[in-house]
Each structure stands twice: as C-alpha cells, then as structure tokens.
Design a protein around this motif. Sequence first.
Motif, PDB file in Angstrom:
ATOM      1  N   LEU A   1       0.835  -1.204   0.000  1.00 23.77           N
ATOM      2  CA  LEU A   1       0.000   0.000   0.000  1.00 23.77           C
ATOM      3  C   LEU A   1       0.868   1.252   0.000  1.00 23.77           C
TER       4      LEU A   1
ATOM      5  N   CYS B   1       1.148   4.199  -2.791  1.00 24.42           N
ATOM      6  CA  CYS B   1       1.045   5.633  -2.494  1.00 24.42           C
ATOM      7  C   CYS B   1       2.175   6.406  -3.162  1.00 24.42           C
TER       8      CYS B   1
ATOM      9  N   VAL C   1      -3.544   5.854   4.825  1.00 24.27           N
ATOM     10  CA  VAL C   1      -2.970   4.495   4.862  1.00 24.27           C
ATOM     11  C   VAL C   1      -2.390   4.136   6.234  1.00 24.27           C
TER      12      VAL C   1
END
Lengths: 254, 369
Positions: free
Chosen positions: A153, A157, A171
């Motif tokens: 993740l 980003c 996140v």
Amino acid sequence: MRLRSDRFQTGWIVAAAVLFVLLWQAIVIVGNFRPFVLPPPGSVGARFVQAWTDGTMERHVPTTLSEIVLGFGAGAALGVIVGYVLARSRFAERLLSPYIVAAQATPVLAIAPLLALWFGTGLLSKVIICSLIVFFPIAVATMVGIRSVDADLLEMCRAFRARPAQVLSKVEIPGALPSILGGFRVGVTLAVIGAIVGEWAGGEQGLGVLINLARGSLFDTPLLFATLATIALIGVALYAAIALLERRLVGARG
Amino acid sequence: MNTNARIPFLATLAVAVLVVALLVVGRGGGSGPSASPSPSASSASSSASGSKSPVGSSSPSGSVALTKLSVGLGFIPSVQFAQFYLAQRAGYYRDAGLNVTFQNKIDPDLIALVGQGALDIGIADGTSIIPAVSQNIPVRYIATVYAQFPNVVYAKASSGIKTAADLRGRKLGTPGKYGSSWIMLQALLGSAGLKTSDVDIQLYPDFGQGAALQQGAVDAATGFVNNEPVQLQLSGTTATILRVDSIVPLPGNGLITSTDSLAAKHDALKGFVAATLRAENDIIADPQKGLDAAVAAVPDLGKDKATQMAILNATIETWQSDYTKVNGLGAIDRDAWTKSITFMSGLPDKPVARAVTVDELVSEELLAK
C-alpha cells in the motif's frame, strides 16, 4: 441465534460475579476474618452505597477522573507522535529507545514523590505521572502498528505520488489503528494506577487520598474496599469506552 | 446447558472449592491472621515467669523457657527506641522470661497487625487508637511511652511566630491532612480561634516540611519534638515550639496489645512493660546507656553520636510529664484520654466512627501498682 448467544454470555457474566461474591463470603466465614482484616461483601456493599450517597465519593472521584483523563490524553498524544517517529526513523529509534525504556523501567512509585516536589502536589504532577505511565505502551503499540502497515500500500502511495499527509491519514493511521487502540486499552488502565500513585505522593483530594484516609486515619477497612471497588469500576468503564471506540473505528476484534 | 458451557462452569466451581479447601487446611495448620493466641502447654518454668506460650529456648541457667514476644516499633530503627534496645541488651527481657524480637512497621499497619494477633505488642499514639477502637479493632493501650504529645508545630525564632495565633496567614508545611499531626494542628489552631483554612497549608507527603522550613519555603511546620526541631537547633537556628498539651492533652505514643493477647499472654506482657520501663528509668539516669544500646542495635546511628544524643535527650523529656512524676513512668492519664475522645469526636473529618469509652481504649492492669 445471536440474541440467544448474548443472553448466554450475560448469564455467565452474572454467574461469575455471584460466584465471586459467594467465594469472598466463604473465605470470610471459613477464615473467621475480622472485619478490619477482611470485611464481608455485605458490609463493603453497604459502605459503598453510603460513601456514594453521603458525599464522600463526590469529593474525591471528580479529582481522580480529571487526572486520569488529562494524563491519559497527554500521554496518549505524546505516545502516538513518538511512536510514529520511532517507526519511521531508525536513527530516532536508536537515539531515543534507551531513554524511553529506561524511563519505563524506573518505578513510578519512586519518582512520584520527586515529581510532587518539583511540580507541587496539585493537578500538574498527577497529570505528568499519568502521562509517563501511559506513554510507553502507546508509543510501542503505535510503532508496531505503523511498521506493520502493508508495504504494498505504501508503495502504491509512492507510485501515485501521494503527499505525506495523505499517506498518513489514508494508509498509515487506518492501518495502525488496531494496534494503537490496543495500546490505548492498556494505557487507560495504567492511567488509573498513575493517578492513584500521584495522589499517594501528595494531594488533598482524590481516591488515592481517600485510601490513605481510610487506612491510616479512619481505620475504616470497608471504606478502603469501597474505594478500591470505585477505582476498579472507573478502570473497567474507561476500558469499555476504549473498546467501544475501537469497535466503532475498526470493528469487532477476535 | 451444552457440554462446552458446562466444562468452564465446573472448572470455575472446582477452583472455588479448592480455594476454600486450601483455606480450611491453612487455618487448621496454624493460626491465621485473626486467630486468637491460644495458651500452649505450660511448663514449670513458664509458670514461674507467668508466661503461657514457651518456645523452648532457655536462659543461661538452662532452666527457664522463654516466652516469645514479637514487638512492632516505628517505621525506621531509631535512637527514639533506645529503651527497647537497652532492655534487650541488658537482658531485662530475658530476666522476665521473654524472647523478644523487634520489627519495624508504619503506624497504621502496626495497629492492624497487633489487633489481628500478628504482633504481640506495638507502639501507637492515642489519636490513632481512638479511631481504631471505634472501628472495632480489638486493641488496648497498656502503657504510656510519650507522656507529652510529641507532635508539635515549630518555626524559626526569627519568623516572629510565638503563639498559635501568629500562624494566621502564614505558610505551614505538613505531610498530609490526616493523622496525628493534623489532629494536633486542628487543636492548636482552635485554641487561637483559628481554622486550618486560616493558614496557608503546604503539603509535604514525603516528610520534606523540615527541609522546607530550613530553606525558608514555609514559615512553620509540623514535626516531632524529638526530631525536626532538634535538627534545626543543631544547625544553629533557634526554634520556637508550639505544643498542644496545655490545650488538649492528646495521648502520645504508647504500648498497645490486642485484647486476646492481653488475656492469653497477660504475665508475659506485664514482664515486658516492667522491663521496658526499667530501661527507661536507666536511660533517664544515664542517657549514655541508651545511646550505647541504640548504636549497638543500629550501628548506623554511631556515625553522628552528637545528633543522636540530642535526639535521645529530647525523647527522654517527652517520656516524662507532671502526671508521670506523680504516678510513675508509663502511667495512663485517663482524664487526658477522656478530653481527647471529646475533642476528636467533634472534628469535621469524623475520625471517631462510634462513641467509645476510656475503658474500651486503655488498660492499666499491666502497670505496676
């Protein structure tokens, strides 16, 4: 089906409480303990009700609660910030960890009188003691939570050129929240202990002061137990509040 | 109820039964915290000494079994307990057929431990005994040690504080708003028509009020007449001491025992009181004997003998009063106890839970007639 399960669990909780009281009463009878050594649950219950209706608790509970809330708030805020820094900077971790661990290993009971000496016996010293005791578990929980955020993740980003604030709010915090709230659960019960220790180190009001009064001046053991029960109830209520918050934010666990 | 539910229930029940069973076994195996001291088999020698629970050790002659007595003194070993150390060192306890051991405990713990029979004798002040007995803790005050109430308010002479009235608006350091110091302070201020709210109370829960006074952080402080004011004087500063005795004759520290021990170990306790008072008389006649005994028992006290001697001299002074000069050391002033009960019953903190009488609080039967 769910309703039936809830009823079943409630029944067990009530049964456990009844069993606890019966066991307590049995120990008093079998041990032939005098009330000043171990009062029976009935006399503690009566003293509990009396203390809550004659204004005794009214004088002390708000003081302790405010110390807990302010101390927990300050300690949790600092713990989350420092925990994040430790998670994201190896240098910061190497630099700060020895001091943080050393501070945690120092018995708060030993430094409480010093804090009372430096900051007075008012609210400030208690808030500092609560913050100190709350800080470590929340900082560690935050550090562990941030580090456990899914690396893919974070990579995504970066690929989408998300700003640091976006990464943090979208996140990292959501990913670390279960761990942070776990730290809050531990921290809030420790905050209760911190407030009592702080009051033992000096103070005019609060449940810690009431314990000293009941034990050392009034020799009122049922009042001592009633005060301990009040402290325990505050701890349980605050823990339940954090658990409720956790359920709202991240759903039921386990 | 399904099987899964039954298993934890049975397990919980089993644990509960086990705990109760262990307790029963524990009680059967020895005396529990509230067990009444029971006279053990008497020996010829124990009847000679009047004791009822010999432990089998013997005197140098080999003919006398000694009665074991556990004695709780104050929290820190101190020259203030010199009479106990001397009675031990000079063999007065042994001569009385006693095997005495000392333990150091804080005052509130001492009263509960004596009350439950874990200690045979303790030291406690009257202002603690009155609330303790009002809460049905079965203890009796059996001999006065401090015939003058040791808690005082003191100040530097340069502060201009000469009477209780001079405390109005001044900063006063005290450990907390409870205990004997707080009771004394209320009595002292009351004598000048003042309340505690008329004084700027500064709390020093770590007993730092003496240092605060020396540094000028407070104008006056509570303390023990045989400790903090003595230290202040030794540092070269003249101290003014405000005593409570002439206002309310609060009963000072004395020997306490439980009602059970009073019955079961009557003669042994009587021997202990007599031996202790004999040592007190010795020390009054020759304080050096007391200091030597204290240093022998607590070697650290030998590092500053001048200070320890000053503390001992102040302590000796508190053992004696006009009342003890007439009635002997250890005598219990019933009139003072009556006045104290009346005073404490009227305090706003309500430390006296129920009406108590002097007969419930003191017993003179162990004092020599």
